[in-house]
Design a protein around this motif. Structure first.
Motif, PDB file in Angstrom:
ATOM      1  N   TYR A   1      10.319  -8.078  55.160  1.00 42.38           N
ATOM      2  CA  TYR A   1       9.117  -8.754  55.660  1.00 42.38           C
ATOM      3  C   TYR A   1       8.895 -10.154  55.074  1.00 42.38           C
ATOM      4  O   TYR A   1       8.636 -11.108  55.811  1.00 42.38           O
ATOM      5  CB  TYR A   1       7.864  -7.893  55.408  1.00 42.38           C
ATOM      6  N   ASN A   2       8.932 -10.291  53.726  1.00 44.83           N
ATOM      7  CA  ASN A   2       8.560 -11.583  53.133  1.00 44.83           C
ATOM      8  C   ASN A   2       9.430 -12.720  53.657  1.00 44.83           C
ATOM      9  O   ASN A   2       8.945 -13.827  53.890  1.00 44.83           O
ATOM     10  CB  ASN A   2       8.646 -11.524  51.609  1.00 44.83           C
ATOM     11  N   TYR A   3      10.740 -12.417  53.857  1.00 37.61           N
ATOM     12  CA  TYR A   3      11.625 -13.491  54.324  1.00 37.61           C
ATOM     13  C   TYR A   3      11.629 -13.579  55.843  1.00 37.61           C
ATOM     14  O   TYR A   3      11.872 -14.636  56.417  1.00 37.61           O
ATOM     15  CB  TYR A   3      13.048 -13.281  53.784  1.00 37.61           C
TER      16      TYR A   3
ATOM     17  N   ASN B   1       6.954  -1.967  46.310  1.00 43.88           N
ATOM     18  CA  ASN B   1       7.925  -3.036  46.092  1.00 43.88           C
ATOM     19  C   ASN B   1       7.546  -4.007  44.965  1.00 43.88           C
ATOM     20  O   ASN B   1       8.318  -4.241  44.045  1.00 43.88           O
ATOM     21  CB  ASN B   1       8.080  -3.871  47.368  1.00 43.88           C
ATOM     22  N   ASP B   2       6.372  -4.588  45.065  1.00 39.91           N
ATOM     23  CA  ASP B   2       6.034  -5.739  44.232  1.00 39.91           C
ATOM     24  C   ASP B   2       5.978  -5.485  42.725  1.00 39.91           C
ATOM     25  O   ASP B   2       6.430  -6.340  41.942  1.00 39.91           O
ATOM     26  CB  ASP B   2       4.708  -6.367  44.710  1.00 39.91           C
ATOM     27  N   PRO B   3       5.458  -4.325  42.278  1.00 40.92           N
ATOM     28  CA  PRO B   3       5.444  -4.120  40.829  1.00 40.92           C
ATOM     29  C   PRO B   3       6.839  -4.183  40.193  1.00 40.92           C
ATOM     30  O   PRO B   3       6.974  -4.548  39.024  1.00 40.92           O
ATOM     31  CB  PRO B   3       4.838  -2.717  40.678  1.00 40.92           C
TER      32      PRO B   3
ATOM     33  N   ALA C   1       7.129 -14.422  42.880  1.00 36.78           N
ATOM     34  CA  ALA C   1       6.749 -14.554  44.288  1.00 36.78           C
ATOM     35  C   ALA C   1       6.794 -13.182  44.947  1.00 36.78           C
ATOM     36  O   ALA C   1       7.846 -12.535  44.985  1.00 36.78           O
ATOM     37  CB  ALA C   1       7.695 -15.515  44.997  1.00 36.78           C
ATOM     38  N   LEU C   2       5.660 -12.748  45.454  1.00 38.41           N
ATOM     39  CA  LEU C   2       5.553 -11.384  46.004  1.00 38.41           C
ATOM     40  C   LEU C   2       5.257 -11.380  47.499  1.00 38.41           C
ATOM     41  O   LEU C   2       5.023 -10.316  48.085  1.00 38.41           O
ATOM     42  CB  LEU C   2       4.457 -10.612  45.251  1.00 38.41           C
ATOM     43  N   GLY C   3       5.238 -12.548  48.099  1.00 42.12           N
ATOM     44  CA  GLY C   3       4.959 -12.659  49.533  1.00 42.12           C
ATOM     45  C   GLY C   3       5.920 -13.642  50.176  1.00 42.12           C
ATOM     46  O   GLY C   3       6.902 -14.083  49.559  1.00 42.12           O
ATOM     47  N   PRO C   4       5.643 -14.000  51.446  1.00 42.86           N
ATOM     48  CA  PRO C   4       6.447 -15.052  52.081  1.00 42.86           C
ATOM     49  C   PRO C   4       6.432 -16.319  51.229  1.00 42.86           C
ATOM     50  O   PRO C   4       5.489 -16.569  50.489  1.00 42.86           O
ATOM     51  CB  PRO C   4       5.724 -15.254  53.408  1.00 42.86           C
TER      52      PRO C   4
ATOM     53  N   CYS D   1       1.309 -14.471  45.908  1.00 38.94           N
ATOM     54  CA  CYS D   1       1.290 -13.132  46.498  1.00 38.94           C
ATOM     55  C   CYS D   1       0.493 -13.086  47.793  1.00 38.94           C
ATOM     56  O   CYS D   1      -0.162 -14.062  48.184  1.00 38.94           O
ATOM     57  CB  CYS D   1       0.690 -12.157  45.482  1.00 38.94           C
ATOM     58  N   ASP D   2       0.543 -11.903  48.425  1.00 40.18           N
ATOM     59  CA  ASP D   2      -0.196 -11.683  49.680  1.00 40.18           C
ATOM     60  C   ASP D   2      -0.881 -10.307  49.616  1.00 40.18           C
ATOM     61  O   ASP D   2      -0.551  -9.393  50.351  1.00 40.18           O
ATOM     62  CB  ASP D   2       0.724 -11.792  50.900  1.00 40.18           C
ATOM     63  N   PRO D   3      -1.847 -10.168  48.701  1.00 38.89           N
ATOM     64  CA  PRO D   3      -2.450  -8.836  48.427  1.00 38.89           C
ATOM     65  C   PRO D   3      -3.312  -8.331  49.579  1.00 38.89           C
ATOM     66  O   PRO D   3      -4.355  -8.904  49.885  1.00 38.89           O
ATOM     67  CB  PRO D   3      -3.303  -9.091  47.182  1.00 38.89           C
TER      68      PRO D   3
ATOM     69  N   GLY E   1       0.464 -13.512  54.612  1.00 41.08           N
ATOM     70  CA  GLY E   1       1.538 -12.501  54.619  1.00 41.08           C
ATOM     71  C   GLY E   1       0.964 -11.185  55.111  1.00 41.08           C
ATOM     72  O   GLY E   1       0.472 -11.102  56.239  1.00 41.08           O
ATOM     73  N   ASN E   2       0.932 -10.221  54.217  1.00 41.01           N
ATOM     74  CA  ASN E   2       0.376  -8.910  54.596  1.00 41.01           C
ATOM     75  C   ASN E   2      -0.942  -9.089  55.347  1.00 41.01           C
ATOM     76  O   ASN E   2      -1.228  -8.385  56.313  1.00 41.01           O
ATOM     77  CB  ASN E   2       0.119  -8.051  53.362  1.00 41.01           C
ATOM     78  N   CYS E   3      -1.753 -10.010  54.809  1.00 45.94           N
ATOM     79  CA  CYS E   3      -3.047 -10.243  55.477  1.00 45.94           C
ATOM     80  C   CYS E   3      -3.312 -11.748  55.496  1.00 45.94           C
ATOM     81  O   CYS E   3      -2.652 -12.527  54.785  1.00 45.94           O
ATOM     82  CB  CYS E   3      -4.161  -9.482  54.762  1.00 45.94           C
TER      83      CYS E   3
ATOM     84  N   ILE F   1      -1.444  -4.077  49.244  1.00 49.19           N
ATOM     85  CA  ILE F   1      -1.573  -2.930  48.357  1.00 49.19           C
ATOM     86  C   ILE F   1      -0.586  -3.024  47.201  1.00 49.19           C
ATOM     87  O   ILE F   1      -0.964  -2.953  46.023  1.00 49.19           O
ATOM     88  CB  ILE F   1      -1.348  -1.609  49.139  1.00 49.19           C
ATOM     89  N   ASP F   2       0.702  -3.246  47.502  1.00 48.24           N
ATOM     90  CA  ASP F   2       1.655  -3.261  46.385  1.00 48.24           C
ATOM     91  C   ASP F   2       1.530  -4.525  45.561  1.00 48.24           C
ATOM     92  O   ASP F   2       1.794  -4.512  44.347  1.00 48.24           O
ATOM     93  CB  ASP F   2       3.088  -2.995  46.852  1.00 48.24           C
ATOM     94  N   ASP F   3       1.083  -5.634  46.213  1.00 47.30           N
ATOM     95  CA  ASP F   3       0.790  -6.839  45.424  1.00 47.30           C
ATOM     96  C   ASP F   3      -0.301  -6.547  44.402  1.00 47.30           C
ATOM     97  O   ASP F   3      -0.246  -6.994  43.257  1.00 47.30           O
ATOM     98  CB  ASP F   3       0.291  -7.969  46.325  1.00 47.30           C
ATOM     99  N   SER F   4      -1.304  -5.766  44.820  1.00 46.53           N
ATOM    100  CA  SER F   4      -2.429  -5.453  43.936  1.00 46.53           C
ATOM    101  C   SER F   4      -1.966  -4.624  42.750  1.00 46.53           C
ATOM    102  O   SER F   4      -2.380  -4.860  41.616  1.00 46.53           O
ATOM    103  CB  SER F   4      -3.515  -4.713  44.718  1.00 46.53           C
TER     104      SER F   4
HETATM  105 CA    CA Z   1       3.703  -8.704  48.839  1.00 50.91          CA
END
Ligand code: CA
Ligand code: RIB
Length: 347
Positions: free
Chosen positions: A164-166, A242-244, A121-124, A9-11, A38-40, A13-16
């Motif tokens: 975004y992730n892709y 998205n991620d949840p 997988a929740l990020g790139p 993941c790339d926490p 990713g996000n950060c 907000i939604d990853d969290s």
């Molecule tokens: Ca994410």
């Protein structure tokens, strides 16, 4: 059956929120969290994952820092969406310690050679691509990949055609989907077609706070910035979490429906990050009648075996029942307002 899972993941907000949901679900045992740029930036994401684990009193779960830049493209963060701290400018206190003596890709290689694990997988997909490049055998041992990413009919969120992730690392996404095809695996693509329907509205947030004031207040704290972003960018009252949905789908496949297809990811030019989903009208006809994803053998243009399950329909009410009962620790039956607050939207 409780399955072992690694959350990449790339926490964020939604990853969290996805991590909070995963921690609450009996269907999965989190063997480790791997963080990707990713996000950060990866260091911030790693710190944020530990902040969420500390809040949930689950620092027993190891967090591994992964790749710090995409395979080829320049790294592009999404701090405009997730705030300067990557957690909605909640500026939660840093967690000292709990550092690991190996990186994410080494952890993935080690654990997959020993145990059966799925990956959410929740990020790139940079960590997964690096794993494939450095240890293809371990990559091939991944039991299943459920990926929040991509889009089929829905417009992109980073360009007219890319999610975004892709988009952030199209070379990694392309490599992972190609590898999945060669290995006879099907990546479940929980893309914008379904996640855009998962909007945490002010009413749903108010309901969360009534049901569980403490957790509700925490969710409000980390999503306030995200609500503002969605109003400014999309004139939306609420925020797309998205991620949840990827976590909920991993645990209960009935929350989404879709079809199998052969998917490629464009890696260059104006369409970089676009998911090119190869299906024909016949492969869509089976969508109705609850045939779900298992029944369809996609008939496709290139004649290639499916390497993906493309999710296109979501039961929004069912998702929020899963989400609320999980992170608020409530029985699904007690959630009497969910139906009214989700408009019973199925689609
Ligand atoms: Ca994410
Ligand atoms: O496009 C949405 C996805 O990109 C989500 O996973 C969000 O957290 C970001 O990683």
């Amino acid at each position: 059956m409780r399955r072992k899972v690694i959350i990449d993941c790339d926490p964020g907000i939604d990853d969290s929120l996805a991590l909070m949901l995963a921690l609450s679900m009996d269907e999965m045992e989190i063997a480790g969290i791997t963080v990707v740029c990713g996000n950060c930036p990866t260091s911030m994401g790693t710190a944020n994952a530990k902040k969420v684990l500390a809040y949930m009193n689950r620092l027993d779960i190891p967090v591994f820092a992964g790749e710090e830049r995409p395979l080829k493209r320049e790294y592009a963060d999404a701090l405009d969406t997730h705030g300067r701290d990557g957690l909605g400018e909640s500026f939660l206190s840093e967690v000292q310690g709990y550092d690991q003596d190996m990186g994410a890709v080494e952890f993935l290689s080690e654990i997959l050679r020993k145990e059966t694990c799925a990956v959410i997988a929740l990020g790139p997909m940079t960590n997964l691509a690096r794993l494939y490049m450095t240890d293809p055998e371990a990559f091939g041992r991944i039991e299943e990949i459920v990926s929040m990413g991509g889009n089929f009919n829905s417009r992109g969120n980073c360009s007219p055609v890319a999610e975004y992730n892709y988009w952030a690392d199209p070379d990694a996404a392309a490599m992972v989907y190609k590898a999945a095809g060669e290995l006879g695996k099907e990546i479940s693509m929980v893309g914008l077609d379904v996640t855009r329907k998962i909007v945490l509205t002010p009413d749903l947030l108010a309901y969360m706070k009534r049901l569980n004031p403490e957790i509700g207040a925490f969710v409000e704290k980390i999503t306030g910035f995200y609500f503002d972003f969605h109003w400014q960018q999309e004139h939306l009252i609420g925020c797309v979490i998205n991620d949840p949905l990827a976590v909920a789908y991993f645990a209960d496949r009935s929350v989404c429906r879709g079809f199998r297809a052969y998917t490629q990811v464009e890696t260059a030019g104006v369409c970089a990050g676009q998911t090119v989903v190869d299906f024909t009208p016949e492969s869509r006809e089976g969508l109705g009648g609850g045939q779900g994803t298992a029944a369809l053998a996609a008939v496709n243009f290139y004649g290639k075996k499916a390497n993906s399950v493309i999710l296109t329909d979501v039961d929004r009410e069912k998702f929020f029942r899963i989400f609320f009962s999980g992170i608020l620790d409530k029985d699904e039956e007690s959630l009497d307002l969910i139906s009214a607050l989700t408009g019973g939207i199925k689609g």
